[in-house]
Design a protein around this motif. Structure first.
Motif, PDB file in Angstrom:
ATOM      1  N   SER A 277      50.672  40.150  40.189  1.00 45.24           N
ATOM      2  CA  SER A 277      50.890  38.780  39.718  1.00 45.24           C
ATOM      3  C   SER A 277      50.000  37.771  40.424  1.00 45.24           C
ATOM      4  CB  SER A 277      52.362  38.392  39.861  1.00 45.24           C
ATOM      5  OG  SER A 277      52.765  38.529  41.204  1.00 45.24           O
TER       6      SER A 277
ATOM      7  N   ILE B  64      46.858  36.452  38.446  1.00 44.00           N
ATOM      8  CA  ILE B  64      46.928  35.559  37.288  1.00 44.00           C
ATOM      9  C   ILE B  64      45.962  34.399  37.495  1.00 44.00           C
ATOM     10  CG2 ILE B  64      48.424  33.999  35.967  1.00 44.00           C
ATOM     11  CD1 ILE B  64      50.739  36.001  36.708  1.00 44.00           C
TER      12      ILE B  64
ATOM     13  N   GLU C 115      49.265  32.605  30.292  1.00 46.63           N
ATOM     14  CA  GLU C 115      50.521  33.016  29.663  1.00 46.63           C
ATOM     15  C   GLU C 115      50.509  34.495  29.290  1.00 46.63           C
ATOM     16  OE1 GLU C 115      53.331  31.446  29.466  1.00 46.63           O
ATOM     17  OE2 GLU C 115      52.609  29.505  30.159  1.00 46.63           O
TER      18      GLU C 115
ATOM     19  N   THR D 244      50.481  36.635  32.466  1.00 44.94           N
ATOM     20  CA  THR D 244      51.806  36.543  33.089  1.00 44.94           C
ATOM     21  C   THR D 244      52.778  37.482  32.390  1.00 44.94           C
ATOM     22  OG1 THR D 244      51.471  34.273  33.832  1.00 44.94           O
ATOM     23  CG2 THR D 244      53.755  35.002  33.572  1.00 44.94           C
ATOM     24  N   ASN D 245      52.775  37.474  31.053  1.00 49.04           N
ATOM     25  CA  ASN D 245      53.671  38.364  30.312  1.00 49.04           C
ATOM     26  C   ASN D 245      53.336  39.830  30.569  1.00 49.04           C
ATOM     27  OD1 ASN D 245      55.093  36.243  29.293  1.00 49.04           O
ATOM     28  ND2 ASN D 245      54.223  36.346  27.237  1.00 49.04           N
TER      29      ASN D 245
ATOM     30  N   ARG E 223      51.935  41.123  33.223  1.00 51.93           N
ATOM     31  CA  ARG E 223      52.335  41.463  34.593  1.00 51.93           C
ATOM     32  C   ARG E 223      53.855  41.569  34.699  1.00 51.93           C
ATOM     33  NH1 ARG E 223      49.943  44.270  35.306  1.00 51.93           N
ATOM     34  NH2 ARG E 223      50.936  44.587  37.282  1.00 51.93           N
ATOM     35  N   LYS E 224      54.572  40.739  33.953  1.00 53.89           N
ATOM     36  CA  LYS E 224      56.031  40.688  34.048  1.00 53.89           C
ATOM     37  C   LYS E 224      56.708  41.850  33.319  1.00 53.89           C
ATOM     38  CE  LYS E 224      59.756  37.328  33.385  1.00 53.89           C
ATOM     39  NZ  LYS E 224      60.067  35.969  32.917  1.00 53.89           N
ATOM     40  N   TYR E 225      56.147  42.252  32.181  1.00 51.38           N
ATOM     41  CA  TYR E 225      56.854  43.198  31.320  1.00 51.38           C
ATOM     42  C   TYR E 225      56.211  44.580  31.206  1.00 51.38           C
ATOM     43  CZ  TYR E 225      59.327  38.987  29.911  1.00 51.38           C
ATOM     44  OH  TYR E 225      60.065  37.839  29.923  1.00 51.38           O
TER      45      TYR E 225
ATOM     46  N   CYS F  56      46.395  45.348  33.603  1.00 53.08           N
ATOM     47  CA  CYS F  56      46.133  44.825  32.261  1.00 53.08           C
ATOM     48  C   CYS F  56      44.639  44.535  32.165  1.00 53.08           C
ATOM     49  CB  CYS F  56      46.966  43.589  31.942  1.00 53.08           C
ATOM     50  SG  CYS F  56      46.581  42.109  32.884  1.00 53.08           S
TER      51      CYS F  56
ATOM     52  N   ASP G 287      47.989  45.743  27.660  1.00 51.43           N
ATOM     53  CA  ASP G 287      48.843  46.226  28.743  1.00 51.43           C
ATOM     54  C   ASP G 287      49.447  47.559  28.325  1.00 51.43           C
ATOM     55  OD1 ASP G 287      51.531  45.905  27.535  1.00 51.43           O
ATOM     56  OD2 ASP G 287      51.203  43.763  27.787  1.00 51.43           O
TER      57      ASP G 287
ATOM     58  N   GLN H 209      60.918  31.199  28.851  1.00 50.06           N
ATOM     59  CA  GLN H 209      60.522  32.005  27.703  1.00 50.06           C
ATOM     60  C   GLN H 209      59.876  31.182  26.587  1.00 50.06           C
ATOM     61  OE1 GLN H 209      64.010  34.390  26.757  1.00 50.06           O
ATOM     62  NE2 GLN H 209      63.167  36.014  28.033  1.00 50.06           N
TER      63      GLN H 209
END
Length: 158
Positions: A27, A30, A66, A69-70, A72-74, A79, A96, A114
């Motif tokens: 993260s 980013i 954005e 971030t998504n 890396r988060k999910y 990626c 990803d 979200q």
């Protein structure tokens, strides 16, 4: 595995002409992805003489932020981020490893958080998601120059 560049940041995989790609993992990268976008857009103006509006400079960095971030988060693992110039726009593509397609929620000003994909879709000329044999690929296009009529993102109102 992410290959480090000479400056300790992510190694650029492609960086010739009107496209650039890099692998990001973690993260904290980013901000590095946003910096890559900013550098690419700056070179489009300085080296290639392409007009890049202030709006496009900000929106493309926002879209990169954005989408990364998504990812890396999910999604586990790295990626891949690619920026390509096509038809007067920059296509931001993020791959990803997760095959789960993003859930795009309807606008709701009372929802906390979200809103990332909602923002991306509102600022882009086009948005698409493709499931890949491994993972998924999300692509969003942002026009480089503001429409002479002042229409945001080059969209036409009918």
């Amino acid at each position: 595995m992410v290959v480090e560049g000479q400056d300790g940041g992510p190694q650029l995989l492609v960086g010739r002409g009107l496209s650039v790609s890099a692998v990001f993992e973690g993260s904290e990268e980013i901000a590095s992805a946003r910096a890559m976008a900013r550098g690419f857009l700056t070179s489009l103006q300085a080296v290639h003489g392409l007009p890049v509006s202030k709006r496009a400079m900000g929106m493309i960095q926002l879209v990169v932020s954005e989408l990364v971030t998504n990812a890396r988060k999910y999604a586990p693992g790295p990626c891949l981020v690619s920026l390509d110039v096509r038809d007067g726009a920059v296509e931001v593509t993020v791959w990803d490893s997760s095959t789960t397609l993003p859930l795009i929620l309807p606008p709701d000003p009372t929802r906390v958080g979200q809103h990332g994909l909602e923002i991306v879709m509102a600022t882009c000329r086009s948005f698409e998601v493709h499931r890949e044999p491994v993972g998924k690929r999300i692509r969003a296009a942002v026009v480089l120059a503001d429409d002479p009529g002042g229409d945001v993102a080059g969209r036409q109102v009918m």
